[in-house]
Design a protein around this motif. Structure first.
Motif, short mmCIF file in Angstrom:
data_model
loop_
_atom_site.label_atom_id
_atom_site.label_comp_id
_atom_site.label_asym_id
_atom_site.label_seq_id
_atom_site.Cartn_x
_atom_site.Cartn_y
_atom_site.Cartn_z
N MET A 1 0.84 -1.19 0.00
CA MET A 1 0.00 0.00 0.00
C MET A 1 0.88 1.25 0.00
N PRO A 2 0.45 2.31 -0.71
CA PRO A 2 1.26 3.52 -0.73
C PRO A 2 1.31 4.15 0.66
N SER A 3 2.43 4.80 0.96
CA SER A 3 2.56 5.45 2.27
C SER A 3 1.64 6.66 2.35
N LEU A 4 1.20 6.95 3.58
CA LEU A 4 0.29 8.07 3.81
C LEU A 4 1.05 9.39 3.72
N SER A 5 0.48 10.35 3.03
CA SER A 5 1.08 11.68 2.94
C SER A 5 1.31 12.25 4.34
N PRO A 6 2.48 12.86 4.60
CA PRO A 6 2.72 13.47 5.93
C PRO A 6 1.65 14.51 6.29
N ALA A 7 1.18 15.25 5.30
CA ALA A 7 0.16 16.27 5.60
C ALA A 7 -1.14 15.61 6.03
N ILE A 8 -1.54 14.54 5.35
CA ILE A 8 -2.76 13.83 5.75
C ILE A 8 -2.60 13.23 7.14
N ALA A 9 -1.44 12.62 7.39
CA ALA A 9 -1.20 12.01 8.70
C ALA A 9 -1.25 13.06 9.81
N GLU A 10 -0.66 14.23 9.59
CA GLU A 10 -0.61 15.28 10.62
C GLU A 10 -2.01 15.79 10.95
N ILE A 11 -2.80 16.05 9.92
CA ILE A 11 -4.12 16.63 10.18
C ILE A 11 -5.08 15.60 10.73
N ARG A 12 -4.99 14.37 10.26
CA ARG A 12 -5.83 13.32 10.85
C ARG A 12 -5.52 13.12 12.33
N LEU A 13 -4.25 13.16 12.69
CA LEU A 13 -3.88 13.02 14.10
C LEU A 13 -4.43 14.18 14.92
N ALA A 14 -4.34 15.40 14.38
CA ALA A 14 -4.86 16.56 15.09
C ALA A 14 -6.36 16.43 15.32
N ARG A 174 0.19 24.27 10.16
CA ARG A 174 0.44 25.41 9.27
C ARG A 174 -0.52 25.39 8.09
N ARG A 175 -0.80 26.57 7.57
CA ARG A 175 -1.71 26.70 6.44
C ARG A 175 -1.20 25.92 5.23
N GLU A 176 0.10 25.92 5.03
CA GLU A 176 0.66 25.19 3.88
C GLU A 176 0.39 23.69 3.98
N THR A 177 0.24 23.18 5.20
CA THR A 177 -0.05 21.76 5.39
C THR A 177 -1.46 21.42 4.92
N THR A 178 -2.40 22.34 5.12
CA THR A 178 -3.77 22.06 4.67
C THR A 178 -3.82 22.01 3.14
N ARG A 179 -3.03 22.85 2.49
CA ARG A 179 -2.99 22.80 1.02
C ARG A 179 -2.35 21.50 0.56
N ALA A 180 -1.32 21.06 1.26
CA ALA A 180 -0.68 19.79 0.90
C ALA A 180 -1.65 18.63 1.11
N PHE A 181 -2.46 18.72 2.16
CA PHE A 181 -3.48 17.69 2.42
C PHE A 181 -4.44 17.61 1.23
N CYS A 182 -4.94 18.77 0.80
CA CYS A 182 -5.90 18.78 -0.31
C CYS A 182 -5.27 18.23 -1.59
N ALA A 183 -4.03 18.62 -1.86
CA ALA A 183 -3.36 18.13 -3.07
C ALA A 183 -3.20 16.62 -3.02
N ALA A 184 -2.82 16.09 -1.85
CA ALA A 184 -2.62 14.65 -1.72
C ALA A 184 -3.92 13.88 -1.74
N SER A 185 -5.03 14.57 -1.46
CA SER A 185 -6.35 13.92 -1.42
C SER A 185 -7.17 14.17 -2.68
N ASP A 186 -6.57 14.84 -3.68
CA ASP A 186 -7.27 15.19 -4.92
C ASP A 186 -8.51 16.03 -4.65
N LEU A 187 -8.38 16.94 -3.67
CA LEU A 187 -9.45 17.88 -3.36
C LEU A 187 -9.05 19.26 -3.88
N VAL A 188 -9.95 19.93 -4.56
CA VAL A 188 -9.65 21.25 -5.13
C VAL A 188 -10.33 22.31 -4.28
#
Length: 329
Positions: A1-14, A174-188
């Motif tokens: 399985m592909p590894s989880l994006s660090p941004a997704i992991a950080e925000i899910r943990l929060a 950080r705000r940049e992490t939320t953008r990375a989350f969206c990019a990794a999740s294919d959310l626009v």
């Protein structure tokens, strides 16, 4: 399985950490503007809530302040539904406010979110503020000279008078992490034009002030401001505990109001005395006193020379014998 994006992991943990104190299988409302911050929060909450059997509803507030706002609200709600959660949209009227359009829009938004939470019988409302938002809030409070209460910034969680929890899971993100989350999740995400409108003080802080501070003082300013807010909240909690222990002995109910012992107020340091004055006015009359108003009431204690009643929001304060009497107006 592909590894989880660090941004997704950080925000899910929060989000997982923020949801932990809430009852299992409860309903929660997530504020969704459609921007990267709120979209990441909704997606992470939809994922984390499943394990605890929670029902998630996204709430999008249409302020009607710009052309196409209804379409933007509908698009945001549609994105929530693709994540498997229900959505709600409320249109609000933003009235003129002495504190400006930002304050008026915020008040209308929070009132609408509270109504949706009541309709859903929700245990909590989740808000998508980030560490960058916290830093901006601290700087704005500093510019207003609003004192330690304002410099505490936004609380990560608080209960209102009805027991509804208001939770900000991403104040350490950080705000940049939320953008990375969206990019990794294919959310626009939707980019709100108001976020670039320099008529608003918060936009000027975001686009001009913080970048200059980072450039001139070095990186890490936003994190330092957020740490300052956290430390001041800890101090405030200690002060509040001292006030609760003190106030029981010095406050008495009076006709159409409440009174406080002047000698007891005088025996306290200025910081405690002023906090007691503000607390009495707020808890009894819902009044939020400015620094100037607080100092004027304090002078009834420390510099009494027969001056008359002081008009305050929703009440007045006067020296009557050995007590400071607050009376409804």
């Amino acid at each position: 399985m592909p590894s989880l994006s660090p941004a997704i992991a950080e925000i899910r943990l929060a989000v997982r950490t923020a949801l932990a104190p809430l009852p299992e299988r409860s309903s929660i409302v997530v504020a969704l503007s459609g921007g990267a911050d709120s979209l990441a929060l909704v997606a992470a909450t939809a994922f984390e809530a499943r394990a605890r059997g929670m029902q998630v509803v996204s709430a999008t507030i249409d302020h009607g302040l710009q052309e196409g706002s209804a379409d933007a609200a509908t698009a945001a709600a549609a994105k929530a539904e693709t994540l498997g959660i229900r959505s709600a949209i409320k249109r609000v009227e933003v009235r003129r406010d002495a504190d400006g359009p930002e304050s008026a829009a915020r008040d209308a938004r929070y009132a609408a979110l509270r109504r949706i939470a009541e309709e859903e019988r929700a245990a909590a409302v989740l808000l998508g503020h980030t560490l960058d938002d916290q830093a901006e809030t601290v700087l704005l409070g500093l510019a207003r000279g609003a004192g330690a209460a304002s410099l505490q910034g936004m609380s990560p969680n608080r209960a209102d008078d009805d027991g509804l929890m208001w939770v900000r899971p991403m104040l350490g993100v950080r705000r940049e992490t939320t953008r990375a989350f969206c990019a990794a999740s294919d959310l626009v995400p939707w980019d709100d034009p108001h976020n670039l409108d320099d008529r608003f003080a918060r936009v000027r802080v975001r686009e001009r002030v913080l970048p200059v501070l980072e450039s001139e003082l070095g990186p890490g300013i936003a994190k330092a401001l957020a740490r300052t807010a956290e430390q001041l909240r800890e101090d405030a909690e200690a002060f509040d505990e001292m006030i609760r222990e003190t106030i029981e002995d010095i406050v008495e109910h009076a006709e159409a109001g409440i009174s406080v012992s002047a000698s007891a107020l005088a025996a306290n340091p200025a910081a405690l005395r002023n906090r007691i004055i503000r607390l009495v006015a707020h808890s009894e009359f819902g009044a939020s006193l400015t620094r100037t108003q607080t100092v004027e009431v304090s002078r009834l204690v420390t510099d009494w020379s027969g001056q008359g009643p002081i008009d305050l929001p929703g009440c007045s304060a006067a020296r009557v014998g050995g007590r400071i009497v607050f009376t409804a107006r």
